[in-house]
Design a protein around this motif. Structure first.
Motif, mmCIF file in Angstrom:
data_model
loop_
_atom_site.group_PDB
_atom_site.id
_atom_site.type_symbol
_atom_site.label_atom_id
_atom_site.label_comp_id
_atom_site.label_asym_id
_atom_site.label_seq_id
_atom_site.Cartn_x
_atom_site.Cartn_y
_atom_site.Cartn_z
ATOM 1 N N ILE A 36 0.840 -1.210 0.000
ATOM 2 C CA ILE A 36 0.000 0.000 0.000
ATOM 3 C C ILE A 36 0.867 1.249 0.000
ATOM 4 N N ASN A 37 1.898 1.258 0.833
ATOM 5 C CA ASN A 37 2.797 2.418 0.892
ATOM 6 C C ASN A 37 3.531 2.631 -0.429
ATOM 7 N N ILE A 38 3.926 1.534 -1.079
ATOM 8 C CA ILE A 38 4.599 1.656 -2.375
ATOM 9 C C ILE A 38 3.663 2.252 -3.411
ATOM 10 N N MET A 39 2.396 1.824 -3.402
ATOM 11 C CA MET A 39 1.415 2.394 -4.323
ATOM 12 C C MET A 39 1.264 3.897 -4.110
ATOM 13 N N LEU A 40 1.204 4.311 -2.859
ATOM 14 C CA LEU A 40 1.093 5.731 -2.553
ATOM 15 C C LEU A 40 2.339 6.497 -2.993
ATOM 16 N N ALA A 41 3.514 5.918 -2.744
ATOM 17 C CA ALA A 41 4.758 6.586 -3.111
ATOM 18 C C ALA A 41 4.903 6.690 -4.630
ATOM 19 N N VAL A 42 4.583 5.612 -5.335
ATOM 20 C CA VAL A 42 4.722 5.603 -6.792
ATOM 21 C C VAL A 42 3.734 6.573 -7.438
ATOM 22 N N SER A 43 2.511 6.620 -6.915
ATOM 23 C CA SER A 43 1.514 7.536 -7.476
ATOM 24 C C SER A 43 1.882 8.990 -7.213
ATOM 25 N N LEU A 44 2.458 9.283 -6.041
ATOM 26 C CA LEU A 44 2.913 10.647 -5.769
ATOM 27 C C LEU A 44 4.172 10.970 -6.566
ATOM 28 N N HIS A 45 4.989 9.955 -6.825
ATOM 29 C CA HIS A 45 6.181 10.137 -7.669
ATOM 30 C C HIS A 45 5.793 10.672 -9.042
ATOM 31 N N LEU A 46 4.665 10.226 -9.584
ATOM 32 C CA LEU A 46 4.215 10.721 -10.884
ATOM 33 C C LEU A 46 3.924 12.214 -10.834
ATOM 34 N N VAL A 47 3.396 12.680 -9.712
ATOM 35 C CA VAL A 47 3.042 14.092 -9.573
ATOM 36 C C VAL A 47 4.272 14.942 -9.278
ATOM 37 N N ILE A 48 5.084 14.515 -8.311
ATOM 38 C CA ILE A 48 6.226 15.324 -7.875
ATOM 39 C C ILE A 48 7.484 15.021 -8.686
ATOM 40 N N GLY A 49 7.829 13.738 -8.771
ATOM 41 C CA GLY A 49 9.081 13.364 -9.416
ATOM 42 C C GLY A 49 9.072 13.514 -10.916
ATOM 43 N N VAL A 50 7.950 13.181 -11.578
ATOM 44 C CA VAL A 50 7.881 13.221 -13.041
ATOM 45 C C VAL A 50 7.410 14.580 -13.545
ATOM 46 N N THR A 51 6.333 15.098 -12.938
ATOM 47 C CA THR A 51 5.746 16.345 -13.427
ATOM 48 C C THR A 51 6.263 17.565 -12.675
ATOM 49 N N GLY A 52 6.848 17.356 -11.504
ATOM 50 C CA GLY A 52 7.456 18.474 -10.781
ATOM 51 C C GLY A 52 6.478 19.364 -10.042
ATOM 52 N N GLN A 53 5.321 18.819 -9.644
ATOM 53 C CA GLN A 53 4.308 19.604 -8.938
ATOM 54 C C GLN A 53 4.315 19.212 -7.461
ATOM 55 N N CYS A 100 5.258 15.481 -19.566
ATOM 56 C CA CYS A 100 5.242 15.789 -18.127
ATOM 57 C C CYS A 100 6.649 16.093 -17.618
ATOM 58 N N ILE A 101 7.645 15.348 -18.120
ATOM 59 C CA ILE A 101 9.026 15.589 -17.710
ATOM 60 C C ILE A 101 9.487 16.960 -18.183
ATOM 61 N N SER A 102 9.070 17.357 -19.388
ATOM 62 C CA SER A 102 9.433 18.686 -19.887
ATOM 63 C C SER A 102 8.815 19.776 -19.023
ATOM 64 N N VAL A 103 7.603 19.538 -18.510
ATOM 65 C CA VAL A 103 6.978 20.495 -17.593
ATOM 66 C C VAL A 103 7.801 20.610 -16.320
ATOM 67 N N ARG A 104 8.301 19.479 -15.847
ATOM 68 C CA ARG A 104 9.136 19.490 -14.641
ATOM 69 C C ARG A 104 10.430 20.260 -14.865
ATOM 70 N N GLU A 105 11.057 20.067 -16.007
ATOM 71 C CA GLU A 105 12.343 20.699 -16.269
ATOM 72 C C GLU A 105 12.213 22.199 -16.469
ATOM 73 N N ASN A 106 11.238 22.622 -17.277
ATOM 74 C CA ASN A 106 11.045 24.050 -17.520
ATOM 75 C C ASN A 106 9.638 24.261 -18.063
ATOM 76 N N GLU A 107 8.754 24.693 -17.189
ATOM 77 C CA GLU A 107 7.357 24.843 -17.583
ATOM 78 C C GLU A 107 7.169 25.956 -18.609
ATOM 79 N N ILE A 108 7.919 27.031 -18.484
ATOM 80 C CA ILE A 108 7.781 28.152 -19.408
ATOM 81 C C ILE A 108 8.226 27.743 -20.814
#
Length: 316
Positions: A43-60, A178-186
């Motif tokens: 369960i914790n891994i699912m939560l971490a991986v799903s948040l990784h998509l938001v923070i780690g991949v998209t940078g939000q 999504c990765i490009s948004v993380r690197e430089n959104e502008i």
């Protein structure tokens, strides 16, 4: 071809891990405590991986994951306990309703950035918790009794699907956007990428799997209460991602496993548990400020090892 081999090797290794653990549970080598720890870890891994998509991949920077966990937990409990529907239906309903909540939160708030986004998502998560706190239909502050339905098999299947979907999404055209948004959104916006769309998309996918994790969480215990889904729960999930390394899915998984084990074995020492837990985090962050794995994956380390081994053989 290489990605195809990696995919099938991942499936094969996952099936081997599942089979070995299931056999150990069946023959009694792993007791209820061990199986419950494995389920909690999944369960914790699912939560971490799903948040990784938001923070780690998209940078939000989001602090609202506990809210989606709460939506999934309560919706699944209503489906099984009130509507008397099967557990798989409850899991799907939890994911769908968490996605709806993610869209409701994400569309207005993801136009914000940085600390402002974190404050907005934290506020929405607290709103969700307070709403469940004041609904007598689900027990209010006293909580809601839930039948234990989560098993190692159901937890493993949900975890497997979560990892496969998020890995394939990250490697797809949408994931690269999504990765490009993380690197430089502008710069991404200037190149024609709909940054708001991709931020909301990543947020909704992360919310879906957090809701699924909430369904497993609710049915792994016999009672759920709004206090289980407070601010500190969001911080716990955030720690998994940051400690593993922002941008590294493998790092998030490794960090979650390590911290779940540490937390489990320190349960017998409630007075010093949080002190030791905090010291472990401080030591790791001092010597690995970018997290355990930085932005690298386990496969990247294998490539480096093979490269160095090939180089040494060529030198000979």
């Amino acid at each position: 071809m290489k990605k195809s081999k990696q995919f099938w090797s991942f499936i094969a290794s996952s099936l081997i891990v599942y089979t070995v653990i299931q056999v150990l549970i069946s023959v009694g080598i792993l007791n209820d405590f061990h199986s419950n720890t494995l389920i909690f870890m999944a369960i914790n891994i699912m939560l971490a991986v799903s948040l990784h998509l938001v923070i780690g991949v998209t940078g939000q920077f989001s602090l609202g994951h506990a809210g989606f966990l709460a939506v999934g937990a309560y919706i699944s409990a209503i489906v099984t306990m009130k509507l008397q529907l099967p557990f798989p239906v409850a899991i799907l309903a939890a994911g769908v309703m968490a996605t709806v909540a993610g869209l409701v939160i994400g569309i207005p708030s993801l136009r914000l950035r940085g600390d402002y986004l974190a404050i907005a998502t934290l506020g929405f998560a607290e709103i969700i918790r307070i709403v469940f706190l004041n609904i007598e239909y689900v027990g209010g502050a006293a909580g809601m009794q839930v039948t234990h339905l989560t098993t190692w098999t159901s937890a493993f299947i949900c975890l497997f699907v979560t990892i496969v979907v998020i890995v394939n999404f990250t490697n797809s055209r949408h994931g690269r956007a999504c990765i490009s948004v993380r690197e430089n959104e502008i710069a991404s916006d200037a190149m024609g990428i709909n940054t708001t769309y991709y931020k909301v998309l990543a947020f909704a996918i992360g919310a879906f799997f957090a809701g699924v994790a909430g369904a497993l969480y609710a049915h792994n215990f016999y009672i759920i209460q709004p206090s289980n889904f407070g601010f500190l729960k969001s911080i716990d999930i955030l720690i998994y991602v940051v400690l593993g390394g922002l941008g590294s899915l493998s790092g998030a998984i490794v960090a979650t496993i390590l911290l779940t084990i540490v937390s489990t074995f320190l349960q017998n020492y409630p007075e010093t548990r949080m002190i030791i837990y905090s010291l472990v985090l401080i030591i790791v962050m001092l010597y690995r400020p970018k997290g355990l794995m930085g932005t690298m994956e386990i496969t990247d380390y294998f490539k480096l090892w093979r490269g160095s081994k090939g180089g040494s053989q060529n030198d000979k």
